[in-house]
Structures are given as structure tokens and as C-alpha cells.
Design a protein around this motif. Sequence first.
Motif, PDB file in Angstrom:
ATOM      1  N   ASP A   1      -3.019 -10.925  13.588  1.00 19.55           N
ATOM      2  CA  ASP A   1      -3.012  -9.585  14.159  1.00 19.55           C
ATOM      3  C   ASP A   1      -3.715  -8.567  13.260  1.00 19.55           C
ATOM      4  O   ASP A   1      -3.960  -7.431  13.673  1.00 19.55           O
ATOM      5  CB  ASP A   1      -1.579  -9.114  14.412  1.00 19.55           C
ATOM      6  N   ALA A   2      -4.005  -8.960  12.023  1.00 14.26           N
ATOM      7  CA  ALA A   2      -4.623  -8.051  11.061  1.00 14.26           C
ATOM      8  C   ALA A   2      -6.132  -8.241  11.047  1.00 14.26           C
ATOM      9  O   ALA A   2      -6.653  -9.292  11.400  1.00 14.26           O
ATOM     10  CB  ALA A   2      -4.050  -8.300   9.671  1.00 14.26           C
ATOM     11  N   SER A   3      -6.835  -7.193  10.632  1.00 12.19           N
ATOM     12  CA  SER A   3      -8.285  -7.277  10.449  1.00 12.19           C
ATOM     13  C   SER A   3      -8.640  -6.714   9.079  1.00 12.19           C
ATOM     14  O   SER A   3      -7.969  -5.805   8.579  1.00 12.19           O
ATOM     15  CB  SER A   3      -9.025  -6.491  11.529  1.00 12.19           C
ATOM     16  N   PHE A   4      -9.691  -7.250   8.477  1.00 15.20           N
ATOM     17  CA  PHE A   4     -10.102  -6.762   7.168  1.00 15.20           C
ATOM     18  C   PHE A   4     -10.554  -5.306   7.238  1.00 15.20           C
ATOM     19  O   PHE A   4     -10.364  -4.538   6.306  1.00 15.20           O
ATOM     20  CB  PHE A   4     -11.222  -7.647   6.601  1.00 15.20           C
ATOM     21  N   ALA A   5     -11.143  -4.906   8.359  1.00 16.34           N
ATOM     22  CA  ALA A   5     -11.605  -3.522   8.514  1.00 16.34           C
ATOM     23  C   ALA A   5     -10.436  -2.550   8.501  1.00 16.34           C
ATOM     24  O   ALA A   5     -10.447  -1.547   7.769  1.00 16.34           O
ATOM     25  CB  ALA A   5     -12.404  -3.382   9.812  1.00 16.34           C
ATOM     26  N   ALA A   6      -9.411  -2.840   9.311  1.00 15.95           N
ATOM     27  CA  ALA A   6      -8.239  -1.955   9.359  1.00 15.95           C
ATOM     28  C   ALA A   6      -7.526  -1.933   8.008  1.00 15.95           C
ATOM     29  O   ALA A   6      -7.075  -0.866   7.560  1.00 15.95           O
ATOM     30  CB  ALA A   6      -7.282  -2.420  10.451  1.00 15.95           C
ATOM     31  N   GLN A   7      -7.435  -3.089   7.360  1.00 14.40           N
ATOM     32  CA  GLN A   7      -6.788  -3.140   6.049  1.00 14.40           C
ATOM     33  C   GLN A   7      -7.562  -2.310   5.035  1.00 14.40           C
ATOM     34  O   GLN A   7      -6.980  -1.598   4.211  1.00 14.40           O
ATOM     35  CB  GLN A   7      -6.657  -4.586   5.564  1.00 14.40           C
ATOM     36  N   GLY A   8      -8.885  -2.392   5.088  1.00 13.17           N
ATOM     37  CA  GLY A   8      -9.709  -1.621   4.167  1.00 13.17           C
ATOM     38  C   GLY A   8      -9.581  -0.123   4.388  1.00 13.17           C
ATOM     39  O   GLY A   8      -9.530   0.659   3.431  1.00 13.17           O
TER      40      GLY A   8
ATOM     41  N   GLY B   1      -8.120   2.449   1.628  1.00 12.25           N
ATOM     42  CA  GLY B   1      -8.906   3.592   1.180  1.00 12.25           C
ATOM     43  C   GLY B   1      -8.221   4.925   1.448  1.00 12.25           C
ATOM     44  O   GLY B   1      -8.284   5.849   0.632  1.00 12.25           O
ATOM     45  N   THR B   2      -7.550   5.012   2.598  1.00 12.09           N
ATOM     46  CA  THR B   2      -6.854   6.247   2.958  1.00 12.09           C
ATOM     47  C   THR B   2      -5.712   6.548   1.992  1.00 12.09           C
ATOM     48  O   THR B   2      -5.574   7.677   1.501  1.00 12.09           O
ATOM     49  CB  THR B   2      -6.304   6.150   4.391  1.00 12.09           C
ATOM     50  N   ILE B   3      -4.896   5.551   1.717  1.00 10.35           N
ATOM     51  CA  ILE B   3      -3.767   5.745   0.807  1.00 10.35           C
ATOM     52  C   ILE B   3      -4.253   6.095  -0.588  1.00 10.35           C
ATOM     53  O   ILE B   3      -3.766   7.043  -1.220  1.00 10.35           O
ATOM     54  CB  ILE B   3      -2.880   4.483   0.774  1.00 10.35           C
ATOM     55  N   LEU B   4      -5.232   5.349  -1.078  1.00 12.72           N
ATOM     56  CA  LEU B   4      -5.771   5.595  -2.412  1.00 12.72           C
ATOM     57  C   LEU B   4      -6.340   6.998  -2.529  1.00 12.72           C
ATOM     58  O   LEU B   4      -6.031   7.736  -3.479  1.00 12.72           O
ATOM     59  CB  LEU B   4      -6.852   4.550  -2.726  1.00 12.72           C
ATOM     60  N   ALA B   5      -7.167   7.392  -1.561  1.00 13.37           N
ATOM     61  CA  ALA B   5      -7.814   8.703  -1.621  1.00 13.37           C
ATOM     62  C   ALA B   5      -6.797   9.836  -1.512  1.00 13.37           C
ATOM     63  O   ALA B   5      -6.823  10.793  -2.298  1.00 13.37           O
ATOM     64  CB  ALA B   5      -8.867   8.819  -0.512  1.00 13.37           C
ATOM     65  N   TRP B   6      -5.895   9.746  -0.525  1.00 19.50           N
ATOM     66  CA  TRP B   6      -4.911  10.804  -0.312  1.00 19.50           C
ATOM     67  C   TRP B   6      -4.029  11.005  -1.541  1.00 19.50           C
ATOM     68  O   TRP B   6      -3.891  12.124  -2.045  1.00 19.50           O
ATOM     69  CB  TRP B   6      -4.047  10.505   0.909  1.00 19.50           C
TER      70      TRP B   6
ATOM     71  N   TRP C   1      -5.128  -6.171  -3.501  1.00 20.15           N
ATOM     72  CA  TRP C   1      -5.260  -7.583  -3.150  1.00 20.15           C
ATOM     73  C   TRP C   1      -4.245  -7.962  -2.069  1.00 20.15           C
ATOM     74  O   TRP C   1      -4.587  -8.644  -1.099  1.00 20.15           O
ATOM     75  CB  TRP C   1      -5.088  -8.460  -4.387  1.00 20.15           C
ATOM     76  N   GLY C   2      -3.020  -7.517  -2.226  1.00 18.07           N
ATOM     77  CA  GLY C   2      -1.988  -7.829  -1.241  1.00 18.07           C
ATOM     78  C   GLY C   2      -2.356  -7.340   0.145  1.00 18.07           C
ATOM     79  O   GLY C   2      -2.182  -8.063   1.149  1.00 18.07           O
ATOM     80  N   LEU C   3      -2.892  -6.121   0.231  1.00 21.67           N
ATOM     81  CA  LEU C   3      -3.286  -5.570   1.530  1.00 21.67           C
ATOM     82  C   LEU C   3      -4.428  -6.373   2.154  1.00 21.67           C
ATOM     83  O   LEU C   3      -4.416  -6.674   3.349  1.00 21.67           O
ATOM     84  CB  LEU C   3      -3.715  -4.112   1.366  1.00 21.67           C
ATOM     85  N   MET C   4      -5.407  -6.731   1.334  1.00 16.07           N
ATOM     86  CA  MET C   4      -6.572  -7.425   1.868  1.00 16.07           C
ATOM     87  C   MET C   4      -6.293  -8.899   2.146  1.00 16.07           C
ATOM     88  O   MET C   4      -7.073  -9.562   2.849  1.00 16.07           O
ATOM     89  CB  MET C   4      -7.754  -7.284   0.908  1.00 16.07           C
ATOM     90  N   ALA C   5      -5.178  -9.416   1.617  1.00 12.96           N
ATOM     91  CA  ALA C   5      -4.811 -10.809   1.871  1.00 12.96           C
ATOM     92  C   ALA C   5      -4.091 -10.992   3.204  1.00 12.96           C
ATOM     93  O   ALA C   5      -3.960 -12.128   3.685  1.00 12.96           O
ATOM     94  CB  ALA C   5      -3.926 -11.331   0.739  1.00 12.96           C
TER      95      ALA C   5
ATOM     96  N   GLY D   1       0.796  -1.211   0.000  1.00 16.99           N
ATOM     97  CA  GLY D   1       0.000   0.000   0.000  1.00 16.99           C
ATOM     98  C   GLY D   1       0.829   1.262   0.000  1.00 16.99           C
ATOM     99  O   GLY D   1       0.690   2.116  -0.869  1.00 16.99           O
ATOM    100  N   VAL D   2       1.732   1.369   0.989  1.00 18.52           N
ATOM    101  CA  VAL D   2       2.509   2.596   1.185  1.00 18.52           C
ATOM    102  C   VAL D   2       3.365   2.926  -0.037  1.00 18.52           C
ATOM    103  O   VAL D   2       3.539   4.101  -0.388  1.00 18.52           O
ATOM    104  CB  VAL D   2       3.388   2.478   2.447  1.00 18.52           C
ATOM    105  N   VAL D   3       3.878   1.925  -0.719  1.00 23.03           N
ATOM    106  CA  VAL D   3       4.726   2.154  -1.885  1.00 23.03           C
ATOM    107  C   VAL D   3       3.962   1.903  -3.188  1.00 23.03           C
ATOM    108  O   VAL D   3       3.830   2.799  -4.029  1.00 23.03           O
ATOM    109  CB  VAL D   3       5.989   1.269  -1.835  1.00 23.03           C
TER     110      VAL D   3
END
Length: 419
Positions: free
Chosen positions: A354-361, A365-370, A343-347, A175-177
Motif C-alpha cells: 500500500d506504500a509508495s516510495f514517492a509518498a514516503q519521500g 521531506g515534509t517532516i524534516l523541513a517543517w 531509512w525506516g520510512l523508505m523501507a 518519521g512523526v516521532v
Amino acid sequence: MEAITELSYALDTFYFLISGALVMWMAAGFAMLEAGMVRAKNTAEILTKNIALFAIASIMYMLVGYGIMYPADGNGFIPAIDWGFMFGGDNSVDEVMGSDGETYYSAMADFFFQVVFVATAMSIVSGAVAERMKLWAFLLFAVVMTGFIYPMQGYWKWGGGFLDELGFLDFAGSGVVHLAGASAALAGVLLLGARKGKYGKDGSINAIPGANMPIATLGTFILWLGWFGFNGGSQLVISNIEDANAVAAVFVNTNMAAAGGTIFGLITARLLFGKADLTMALNGALAGLVAITAEPLTPSPLLATMIGAIGGVIVVFAIVTMDKLRVDDPVGAISVHGVVGMWGLMAVPITNSDASFAAQGIGLGTILAWVFVTSFVVWLILKLIMGIRVSEEEEYEGVDIGECGLEAYPEFVGARGAS
């Protein structure tokens, strides 16, 4: 004890630097991939973009980007910028020895590893806008992207900002990159428009083959190699048994995901088109690598292969869909790094408890929108002030002549004016 601390510090710093050097070599991979996927008449210009953007990223990240992404303080949304890095300095012996192992590598090594990631994100943009964008408009955008847009969303996750607090996980940057680079590319492509002749008025889609498939394949192999530093270096430490084992697992999973993406990209292309499409195999490999980057540690090798394989399938359909939507991306960068980055983020929650689908989503969305919104604004300002697209004549003759005054293949018959 002091000798052990010194040795661990030296080893982890050395590993960080070597990993950064491998990621830097990815710049050559992007340059070769893009040079192979564009037409001969546009090769010198795309190479100019790739070497110039790396230099711009290095300078801008030194001046301001690093201080934004890893600030002295901040409220989770807005960082309190640290301006100190550009003036030098590193960890002292007393600081390292008195940190109880918390300071385990050089601050300079950290900067070097981070700056090559910034350049990677910007490299994604260059391929998507190839063959019709003005060189200097692109380079001005690179200044803003690497100095401000990328570091802000980097701070939100890797700098301890609100996405990190929320529990959003992104091990090495799907996501970040990658999604960030693709989002900036999409904004530019939408304002730029398609290459002349790519889409017919009757709805037809015309293939515009790249000039050099051997070079594109070499670029893919270089990226595959560099990705071991990209993902492996993101473990940060290698000087103890647990972390050494983790690095080994990351290397294996990174390789297996790329292999899965290659094979399933190739198979999907064969089923859809009836031919073994090399470009889809190459993009499949890169898709597998992008997909596993968000979490290359927790999957088993088999699951890593499947995560990459799904990425390889997704990227073929994404490239076809982008064409149907008349989004012209000569190298498939938006599909590889954007769609598969999602896909990588949601996988991640599939293998990391330790991950959740909500936090990943939310992170996705934040990275994409920003990045999309801020990039769109910057591209639009550049379009209004100086224009971002070359003239029809320059596009026909090739941007090598119009922007660089030379050709990459001056003795190659048909280079100038080739379609």
C-alpha cells in the motif's frame, strides 16, 4: 451483543493504557541512556531536563497540542483546533453502544497514549544538546516543540491531514516521532556549537567518553522494553483474533529488528575500529528499533531482522560522518533517530504494497523541513533573547553546578572539572 461491545471496549482501553505506560517508561530509558553517555559533571542537569520535559510535554499537549493534532476539523494543512479536551469528558455509554464498534476505546486513553509519544520526541533533543545548553532555554524550547511544532506535523499524518491523504505511511512514528525529534535536535546543535575540546583546530576529533556505561546499557534495555508498547500499542486494538495476531507480530518484529541492529552495529564497529564498541552496539539496538517503527506489521521476522540490521550498519557510519562534519551529538541521537528514521520510512514499501516510495519521500521531506525550520527559528530567537549556551567556565566546571547547584556524584573524586 452489548456485553461483547462492553468487554471489547474495556479490553482495548486497558491495552491502550498499558501500552502508554510502557512508552512512558521509555522516559526513564532516555534519562539513563543520556546520563550514562555524558560526563559525570553533567549528569544531574541532564536528568533534570528529562523529568522536566516530560512534565512540560504532558501539560502543553493537554492545553493545545492534542487539539492541534486531532482537531475538530481542518483543511489538511491547517487544523481547526479543538480546545475541549483540557476540560475533561469521555465517551458515554450511549455513544459507545451506538457507534457500531467505531468507538472502541476511551478518549482519555487515546490522549494518554499520544502524550507519551510527544515526550519521546522531545527526549531525543535533550541528549543531542547535552553538556553545553542552558537548562531554561531548553525547557522553553520544549514548550513550543510539544505544544505546537510536533502536533502540526502529527496532524498532517495521524490527524487525517494531507500526508495521510497522500498515502504516506508511518505505523508508529519513525518519521512523526523520531525524525521530528532528530530534526529539532539538529537545528539546536547547529546553533549551539560543539563542546569545548571535541574538535581540534587541526581537524582532529577527540573522543569524550560517557561516565557510566552500565547506566547507558540499562537505559537501552528500558527503551527496548518500552518499544513494545510504542509499536504494539499503535495497532490500537487487541480484542479480536485478527488484531491480537497483529499485535503479536508487531512485538516479534520489533524485537527482531532490535536484535539485528545490535549485532550488525557491533560487527560494523569491529570492522571499522578493530574493537567491539559498546556504544555502537547500544546505538545499533536503538537504530533497529527506530527502523522498524514505520512498519512493524507487514515484514516477516527475518525481514524485520534485516531492516533492523541495515539500521545498525547505517547508524555507525552516520555517527562517524556527523563527527567528520563537526556536528557534536554526545549520544548519537541525530544519527539514531534522524538518519535511521529516514531509512525506516523508505523501507516501508519493501514489505507493504500500500506504500509508495514517492509518498514516503514526500512525508519524510515534509517532516524534516517543517520541524528543522521552525525549530531553528525558535532556537535562534532564544539565542538572541537569553542565550542558549552556558559560559566556558560553567562548561568546564560542569553544568550540574552552574545550572542545578548540585552534583549527581558528590563523593566521586574528579567529578567536578573532569574532562
